[in-house]
Write a protein that holds these residues in place. Structure first.
Motif, PDB file in Angstrom:
ATOM      1  N   LEU A 116       0.854  -1.180   0.000  1.00  0.00           N
ATOM      2  CA  LEU A 116       0.000   0.000   0.000  1.00  0.00           C
ATOM      3  C   LEU A 116       0.891   1.231   0.000  1.00  0.00           C
ATOM      4  CD1 LEU A 116      -2.567  -1.318  -0.027  1.00  0.00           C
ATOM      5  CD2 LEU A 116      -2.768  -1.076   2.432  1.00  0.00           C
ATOM      6  N   PRO A 117       0.527   2.241  -0.756  1.00  0.00           N
ATOM      7  CA  PRO A 117       1.359   3.455  -0.819  1.00  0.00           C
ATOM      8  C   PRO A 117       1.144   4.306   0.423  1.00  0.00           C
ATOM      9  CG  PRO A 117      -0.553   3.692  -2.234  1.00  0.00           C
ATOM     10  CD  PRO A 117      -0.643   2.322  -1.637  1.00  0.00           C
ATOM     11  N   LEU A 118       1.757   3.885   1.521  1.00  0.00           N
ATOM     12  CA  LEU A 118       1.521   4.525   2.804  1.00  0.00           C
ATOM     13  C   LEU A 118       2.063   5.951   2.871  1.00  0.00           C
ATOM     14  CD1 LEU A 118       0.011   2.338   4.072  1.00  0.00           C
ATOM     15  CD2 LEU A 118       2.150   1.391   4.927  1.00  0.00           C
ATOM     16  N   VAL A 119       3.312   6.092   2.478  1.00  0.00           N
ATOM     17  CA  VAL A 119       3.923   7.418   2.528  1.00  0.00           C
ATOM     18  C   VAL A 119       3.138   8.364   1.613  1.00  0.00           C
ATOM     19  CG1 VAL A 119       5.981   8.759   2.019  1.00  0.00           C
ATOM     20  CG2 VAL A 119       6.203   6.493   3.027  1.00  0.00           C
ATOM     21  N   GLU A 120       2.867   7.866   0.458  1.00  0.00           N
ATOM     22  CA  GLU A 120       2.100   8.620  -0.519  1.00  0.00           C
ATOM     23  C   GLU A 120       0.726   9.031   0.023  1.00  0.00           C
ATOM     24  OE1 GLU A 120       0.282   9.191  -4.588  1.00  0.00           O
ATOM     25  OE2 GLU A 120       2.401   8.985  -4.027  1.00  0.00           O
ATOM     26  N   ALA A 121       0.118   8.140   0.746  1.00  0.00           N
ATOM     27  CA  ALA A 121      -1.191   8.448   1.318  1.00  0.00           C
ATOM     28  C   ALA A 121      -1.078   9.601   2.305  1.00  0.00           C
ATOM     29  CB  ALA A 121      -1.769   7.218   2.001  1.00  0.00           C
ATOM     30  N   GLY A 122      -0.031   9.579   3.099  1.00  0.00           N
ATOM     31  CA  GLY A 122       0.184  10.661   4.044  1.00  0.00           C
ATOM     32  C   GLY A 122       0.331  11.990   3.310  1.00  0.00           C
ATOM     33  N   ARG A 123       1.080  11.942   2.238  1.00  0.00           N
ATOM     34  CA  ARG A 123       1.267  13.158   1.445  1.00  0.00           C
ATOM     35  C   ARG A 123      -0.061  13.618   0.871  1.00  0.00           C
ATOM     36  NH1 ARG A 123       6.605  13.958  -0.250  1.00  0.00           N
ATOM     37  NH2 ARG A 123       5.615  15.358  -1.730  1.00  0.00           N
ATOM     38  N   ALA A 124      -0.794  12.671   0.331  1.00  0.00           N
ATOM     39  CA  ALA A 124      -2.077  13.002  -0.290  1.00  0.00           C
ATOM     40  C   ALA A 124      -3.017  13.665   0.717  1.00  0.00           C
ATOM     41  CB  ALA A 124      -2.714  11.744  -0.869  1.00  0.00           C
ATOM     42  N   ALA A 125      -2.971  13.182   1.947  1.00  0.00           N
ATOM     43  CA  ALA A 125      -3.870  13.736   2.959  1.00  0.00           C
ATOM     44  C   ALA A 125      -3.637  15.229   3.106  1.00  0.00           C
ATOM     45  CB  ALA A 125      -3.650  13.028   4.291  1.00  0.00           C
ATOM     46  N   VAL A 126      -2.377  15.628   3.215  1.00  0.00           N
ATOM     47  CA  VAL A 126      -2.182  17.071   3.403  1.00  0.00           C
ATOM     48  C   VAL A 126      -2.487  17.828   2.125  1.00  0.00           C
ATOM     49  CG1 VAL A 126      -0.026  16.261   4.460  1.00  0.00           C
ATOM     50  CG2 VAL A 126      -0.051  18.423   3.236  1.00  0.00           C
ATOM     51  N   HIS A 127      -2.217  17.241   0.985  1.00  0.00           N
ATOM     52  CA  HIS A 127      -2.551  17.936  -0.256  1.00  0.00           C
ATOM     53  C   HIS A 127      -4.048  18.167  -0.384  1.00  0.00           C
ATOM     54  CE1 HIS A 127       1.475  16.439  -2.007  1.00  0.00           C
ATOM     55  NE2 HIS A 127       1.600  17.638  -1.480  1.00  0.00           N
ATOM     56  N   VAL A 128      -4.788  17.135  -0.136  1.00  0.00           N
ATOM     57  CA  VAL A 128      -6.242  17.265  -0.229  1.00  0.00           C
ATOM     58  C   VAL A 128      -6.744  18.344   0.721  1.00  0.00           C
ATOM     59  CG1 VAL A 128      -8.409  16.133   0.374  1.00  0.00           C
ATOM     60  CG2 VAL A 128      -6.729  14.954  -1.061  1.00  0.00           C
TER      61      VAL A 128
END
Lengths: 336, 336
Positions: free
Chosen positions: B300-312
DNA sequence: TTGAAAGCGCTAACAG
DNA sequence: CTGTTAGCGCTTTCAA
């Protein structure tokens, strides 16, 4: 909505802002019970929450503990983070964290900009460099930070006048070496991590002293530097000439993560662990238990160290004692 | 010392505070180049650092991203934390974290007091409860938070009107089940984690669907609940009646940590992995690679998900798409 | 563009 | 013990 201020509460309770402030955010008793109750009731009714930013502006310092650490993904540091966060919370403080990505320069910049947050405490985790050119810079920044009333603490060595929580790395190394010697190991190889770091050098020194004291000194060419990571351990073992490995009966890694990588590398080279070659680490991170075979290591009170850091910073009286480790023997180093 | 204020800079540069503010902390162009230079020079000379607290007071919102998460010690969350921290930094924001210790009530209290910090963004990590009695409370708190201009994001499901970053858990489960079926496994046991959590239930559902679609449905009594931790996996396998295990050729754990604990338990029961019984997990945390044998899992793209959260959260335009996983086959599930 | 001045929400003398 | 009143350092109208 959602924006009740102290003034609102005071008005609602029919008291002055000063009084409201005293009961809501101030220290202990000083307000008549009746007023106190009225204020509390009003606050509850209005769903009041103190604006921490305003508080920090007025007070000059925020209610924050800032943790500066190399990499939250490393279990060594996440354990520490846990401890810091627990202790901070118990003291009514909030924990902020910033990651240096193992870059000393970045660490200095971080401290500089973190200063703007006015944290009550800054915990600098991660080993110091023996002679980092950034040490002086860092000290300058910390001086400025102390100038505004902040309290820096190092978690593992201080290269500055400020306090630190230390582990007894050398002692731990000596004890581990002695313990495995007692198990029958004689030809040890050390995976020493990066050179220049105080922590890793202390551990290496301890291991060598211990081994030497037992009559099984570790020669220089069997002390290898490597990256402080799983991959560091893997790569170093993978690149080792066959003839070196043949003469070794035990790999001593200065951290569990390194040991775990090394273990995989050993296996990938067709060696059986621990039958052909045994292995041990440092720290006792949770993964050490699940390694196959379970990893012999030196347990360090990581969470406790995190807690100690904030305690020392908060009540600067207490003299920072250094924390001892405990050798934990597991199947990765059977009696030989 | 260490306390140069905006006023000092303005005076030193011979401009008004307003101007100094505009060049130092304000938006883009609007100040004549000459003034701009003078201010910058003065700031450098005085070693000026903006007082973030004061800024937050004046602006109403701080420059902080707050990450609320169950347990930083769990690699699943530390990966996410990494991503959040990276993205926050890129946006010039500071990351704060608070630990819920997997307690929904605590989470609500946390959000409430965190509100006082006036963070620009709050990222709520960790799976939601399918029908938590705290969900409504949480929503109330978040409403208040939004009332002051804050932006909440969930990392894994939203039980509220606010956005979330989601993983395609069901699809991941289906794919994993299909993949291992293709390898020859037919009698699967599921370690499903806690019931009531959206994430775990989705994964379980996906696994069962996938297996059923391949003609190897997993009966109810082979779907076991367990704690979402290494020990949860260990304990559940350790307590399993011999006759149940005899009929199983593969354990599907809904997280790598559970899988790793389970693997150790299997071995402690004298079973060989993967010869006697194979095993697979979810997440692809770093430890999955070092498991022995290396663990089959769904990355699962965990790090990416964290990044996405702040972007969103920051640019609330973007529609939060859900993130897919990738099956990673390793030696813990050999062709059978 | 630039500057004067009025806040932001809270704290902390200082009187009363 | 309580209330008045200056700030804390920065931002942001509003005029000039």
């Amino acid at each position: 909505m959602g924006t009740a201020t102290l003034a609102d509460v005071a008005r609602e309770a029919g008291v002055s802002m000063a009084t409201a402030s005293r009961v809501l955010n101030g220290g202990e008793r000083k307000v008549a019970q009746e007023y106190r109750d009225r204020v509390l009731a009003a606050a509850a009714r209005l769903d009041y929450t103190a604006n921490l930013a305003a508080q920090a502006t007025a007070r000059g310092l925020s209610t924050t503990v800032t943790l500066v650490l190399p990499d939250i993904t490393d279990p060594y540091f996440s354990m520490i983070a846990m401890g810091v966060s627990e202790a901070a919370e118990e003291a009514g403080l909030i924990t902020t964290m910033a990651l240096t990505r193992r870059d000393a320069e970045r660490e200095v910049h971080l401290v500089r900009s973190l200063r703007g947050q006015r944290p009550r405490v800054i915990v600098l985790a991660g080993s110091r460099q023996r002679s980092g050119h950034m040490n002086a810079e860092l000290e300058r920044e910390l001086e400025a930070y102390v100038g505004i009333g902040g309290r820096p603490v190092f978690l593992s060595q201080s290269t500055t006048p400020y306090p630190s929580i230390d582990f007894r790395n050398e002692q731990a190394g000596r004890e581990l070496a002695t313990a495995v010697h007692g198990l029958g190991y004689r030809r040890m190889l050390v995976l020493g991590g990066p050179t220049g770091l105080v922590t890793t050098e202390e551990r290496v020194a301890g291991l060598r002293e211990g081994a030497a004291a037992c009559g099984a000194p570790i020669p220089d060419d069997l002390v290898l530097a490597c990256d402080l990571s799983r991959d560091g351990g893997y790569a170093t073992i993978a690149a080792l000439p066959e003839e070196v490995l043949e003469h070794v009966d035990l790999v001593l890694a200065i951290s569990d993560v390194i040991a775990i990588g090394a273990m995989t590398a050993l296996r990938d080279r067709g060696l059986r662990v621990p039958e052909d070659i045994a292995i041990a680490g440092f720290d006792d991170v949770p993964a050490a238990r699940d390694a196959v075979p379970p990893l012999t290591t030196v347990r360090l009170p990581l969470v406790e160290a995190g807690r100690a850091a904030v305690h020392v910073a908060l009540q600067d009286g207490r003299p920072p004692a250094s924390l001892a480790g405990t050798v934990v023997l597991r199947e990765s180093t059977p009696q030989r």
